[in-house]
Design a protein around this motif. Structure first.
Motif, PDB file in Angstrom:
ATOM      1  N   ARG A  31      27.163  18.557 -19.609  1.00  0.00           N
ATOM      2  CA  ARG A  31      26.387  19.811 -19.642  1.00  0.00           C
ATOM      3  C   ARG A  31      27.323  21.030 -19.620  1.00  0.00           C
ATOM      4  N   TYR A  35      26.471  23.723 -22.319  1.00  0.00           N
ATOM      5  CA  TYR A  35      26.083  25.105 -21.988  1.00  0.00           C
ATOM      6  C   TYR A  35      27.229  26.097 -22.180  1.00  0.00           C
ATOM      7  N   TYR A  72      17.551  18.251 -29.549  1.00  0.00           N
ATOM      8  CA  TYR A  72      16.628  17.550 -28.654  1.00  0.00           C
ATOM      9  C   TYR A  72      15.854  16.454 -29.376  1.00  0.00           C
ATOM     10  N   LYS A 129      22.358  12.118 -24.068  1.00  0.00           N
ATOM     11  CA  LYS A 129      21.430  12.723 -23.088  1.00  0.00           C
ATOM     12  C   LYS A 129      20.308  11.794 -22.596  1.00  0.00           C
ATOM     13  N   TYR A 155      20.012  16.591 -11.219  1.00  0.00           N
ATOM     14  CA  TYR A 155      19.644  17.899 -11.792  1.00  0.00           C
ATOM     15  C   TYR A 155      20.607  18.991 -11.293  1.00  0.00           C
ATOM     16  N   ILE A 158      23.721  18.761 -13.434  1.00  0.00           N
ATOM     17  CA  ILE A 158      23.448  19.432 -14.707  1.00  0.00           C
ATOM     18  C   ILE A 158      23.696  20.929 -14.557  1.00  0.00           C
ATOM     19  N   TRP A 308       9.454  26.212 -22.265  1.00  0.00           N
ATOM     20  CA  TRP A 308      10.830  26.189 -22.805  1.00  0.00           C
ATOM     21  C   TRP A 308      10.970  27.169 -23.973  1.00  0.00           C
ATOM     22  N   GLU A 312      14.113  29.214 -23.357  1.00  0.00           N
ATOM     23  CA  GLU A 312      15.304  29.012 -24.194  1.00  0.00           C
ATOM     24  C   GLU A 312      15.687  30.265 -24.981  1.00  0.00           C
ATOM     25  N   GLU A 415      10.845  27.328 -13.698  1.00  0.00           N
ATOM     26  CA  GLU A 415      11.424  26.077 -14.212  1.00  0.00           C
ATOM     27  C   GLU A 415      11.305  24.959 -13.168  1.00  0.00           C
ATOM     28  N   SER A 446      11.133  20.027 -25.887  1.00  0.00           N
ATOM     29  CA  SER A 446      12.244  20.976 -25.972  1.00  0.00           C
ATOM     30  C   SER A 446      12.582  21.254 -27.431  1.00  0.00           C
TER      31      SER A 446
HETATM   32  N1  GLN Z   1      18.383  22.375 -18.195  1.00  0.00           N
HETATM   33  C1  GLN Z   1      17.977  21.021 -18.334  1.00  0.00           C
HETATM   34  C2  GLN Z   1      19.069  20.204 -18.982  1.00  0.00           C
HETATM   35  O1  GLN Z   1      19.958  20.733 -19.578  1.00  0.00           O
HETATM   36  C3  GLN Z   1      16.671  20.880 -19.119  1.00  0.00           C
HETATM   37  C4  GLN Z   1      16.775  21.318 -20.522  1.00  0.00           C
HETATM   38  C5  GLN Z   1      15.575  20.968 -21.387  1.00  0.00           C
HETATM   39  O2  GLN Z   1      14.950  19.902 -21.286  1.00  0.00           O
HETATM   40  N2  GLN Z   1      15.243  21.829 -22.294  1.00  0.00           N
HETATM   41  O3  GLN Z   1      19.043  19.004 -18.924  1.00  0.00           O
END
Ligand code: GLN
Length: 511
Positions: A31, A35, A72, A129, A155, A158, A308, A312, A415, A446
């Protein structure tokens, strides 16, 4: 049996299977890469890849949406191939290697390399993932009460990645250049793989995550064993995905159905129709008590998609807003503001899960539909707060940083009301025989959210080739947009709350 005489895969650390902590660090670093890269992506496209276009915001919005949707959606395919052929371990290795390649290719300054890199990340994430998440679940036996807290810890991992990465990658990109930022993301991914590999070497996973059947794994198709064929096909798929991503222009003229739509948008329309038909058949063929629960599983997935879709926007419109209209006071740059969401999650995820436990004991824990309604209301409120920032703008059209911080604070509470709760409800509401498929549908939420992100980001696009555009030129567009998003999200949230008593009944014995 004492801890010493136990096999490594039977040992515990902090009351959880030791393997959890290897997965925790592997996912933390994956992650981190995901990110870290996302924090740079939109600004990189607007200021580098598309800088010569007047419509650079629109082009960047289209690519961002296609990337997010595909990254996703690929998890549905990666999960399925893992279940049938590869098993979780090989899938995680394959996915991690593809993602690392993607991040390193991003460090090459070239437009073709750019699209190819994104497609490596898309295919890689598809394998990585879903499987690392299922791997966590597999560490616990059915009904093990520690599973929920195991997922809360996961979590956290993450979000530790999601917090640190934008700060470091954003700093490197600003000080030394974009490509150093992307390069660090790649190193992060490799670090994740090393953690996973060391877990396997130390035998903390036992026989978990091995291929479901050796025979199928080794079975030859066209003379090539499937274990080799899958990675080959994955590599060969990347140029095709890159081609899809690079055809970001709209297919039709104004006023036609195809205006504002590219190939990826059309693809998701078709997938959407197929999924709706397939789900209707499944629901129709289920037993009456299953039917109601499945319907609710689909409904909460739909609400999650909307959430989301607003959330997002952080990597796209909100990052551009932070760059163009927020007085960051030298505390952070715009990419780095992406770490705020994860920071709040790290601080609040344990207190909020304790709150649910506390309320449960007093029979006051709200049922899932109420939590989802409140989550959407909180999302609406967060955008309302951001829209208020316009009233405090200075003479240059720059708003105080505090609005953005409060906005992320409120959004992240939303969230936590929805995402972790939904994840476990999907497993409760779906019959065992299709729970993996329903997880795939959950991840598709997502994917579709990014189609919403693309649509909104295009509406809020600024037309200009000036890299320093911002201030009074852009403020009103963003403020009007945020206030409209606030109304929609608040509206939907209130409708969900209104219908919650009814939905609660459909959920039967599931809380
Ligand atoms: N922030 C969480 C992750 O990165 C959920 C992201 C999502 O499912 N859109 O796993």
């Amino acid at each position: 049996m004492s801890e010493i005489s136990k096999q490594p895969y039977e040992q515990e650390t902090l009351g959880h299977p030791t393997g959890l902590f290897y997965l925790f660090f592997a996912e933390l670093w994956e992650r981190f890469s995901f990110y870290g890269m996302r924090a740079l992506l939109m600004l990189y496209m607007v200021n580098e890849i598309f800088k010569a276009l007047t419509e650079r915001d629109v082009a960047a919005a289209a690519v961002y949406a296609s990337y997010g949707s595909l990254v996703y959606a690929s998890t549905v395919i990666g999960g399925r191939i893992s279940d049938k052929i590869l098993g979780m371990r090989s899938s995680i290795f394959l996915g991690g290697i593809l993602m690392a390649i993607g991040h390193f290719v991003l460090a090459i300054e070239n437009n073709i390399a750019f699209f190819l890199a994104l497609s490596f990340i898309i295919v890689g994430n598809g394998f990585f993932k879903p499987n690392i998440s299922t791997f966590v679940g597999s560490l616990y036996k059915d009904g093990d009460r520690r599973k929920d807290s195991g997922f809360t810890i996961f979590y956290m991992g993450i979000n530790i990645g999601g917090f640190v990465a934008p700060l470091l990658c954003g700093w490197l990109a600003a000080e030394y250049g974009w490509h150093y930022g992307f390069g660090l993301a790649g190193i992060g991914m490799l670090t994740g793989l090393i953690f996973f590999w060391s877990g396997i070497r130390k035998n903390v996973f036992g026989d978990r995550g091995l291929p479901p059947s050796r025979e199928i794994y080794e079975k030859k198709i066209l003379g090539i064993p499937q274990k080799t064929l899958v990675p080959m096909v994955a590599f060969l798929a990347t140029p095709l995905v890159a081609l899809l991503l690079s055809s970001y222009k709209s297919l039709g003229s104004e006023d036609s159905f195809l205006a504002d739509k590219n190939y990826v948008n059309i693809l998701f329309y078709l997938i959407g129709i197929a999924v709706i038909i397939y789900l209707s058949i499944i629901i129709y063929n289920s037993k009456p008590d299953e039917r109601k629960k499945l319907f609710m599983a689909v409904l909460i997935t739909f609400f999650m998609t909307l959430f989301w879709g607003f959330h997002e926007l952080s990597g796209s419109v909100i990052t551009l807003f932070a760059d163009r209209n927020v007085n960051l006071d030298g505390i952070m740059n715009a990419s780095q503001t992406n770490s705020l969401n994860s920071l709040v999650i790290i601080i609040l995820s344990i207190p909020i899960s304790l709150l649910w436990a506390y309320l449960s004991k007093r029979n006051l824990n709200p049922r899932t539909p109420y939590k989802f309604g409140l989550g959407l209301v909180l999302a609406g409120l967060s955008f309302y707060i951001l829209s208020l920032s316009g009233g405090s703008a200075d003479a240059n059209g720059m708003v105080p940083f505090a609005y953005l911080i409060i906005m992320y604070f409120v959004l992240s509470i939303g969230e936590l009301f929805m995402s972790p709760v939904g994840l476990s409800k999907i497993t409760d509401l779906s019959p065992k025989r299709i729970v993996a498929f329903m997880m795939g549908i959950w991840f598709l939420s997502s994917a579709y959210a990014f189609q919403i992100v693309g649509f909104i980001s295009k509406q809020l696009a600024i037309e200009s080739t000036d890299v320093n555009v911002g201030g009074l030129d852009t403020l009103q567009v963003y403020i009007d947009g945020f206030s409209l998003i606030a109304k929609y999200s608040l509206g939907v949230g209130l409708i969900v709350l209104l219908f919650s008593p009814l939905m609660k009944k459909l959920m039967g014995n599931v809380h």
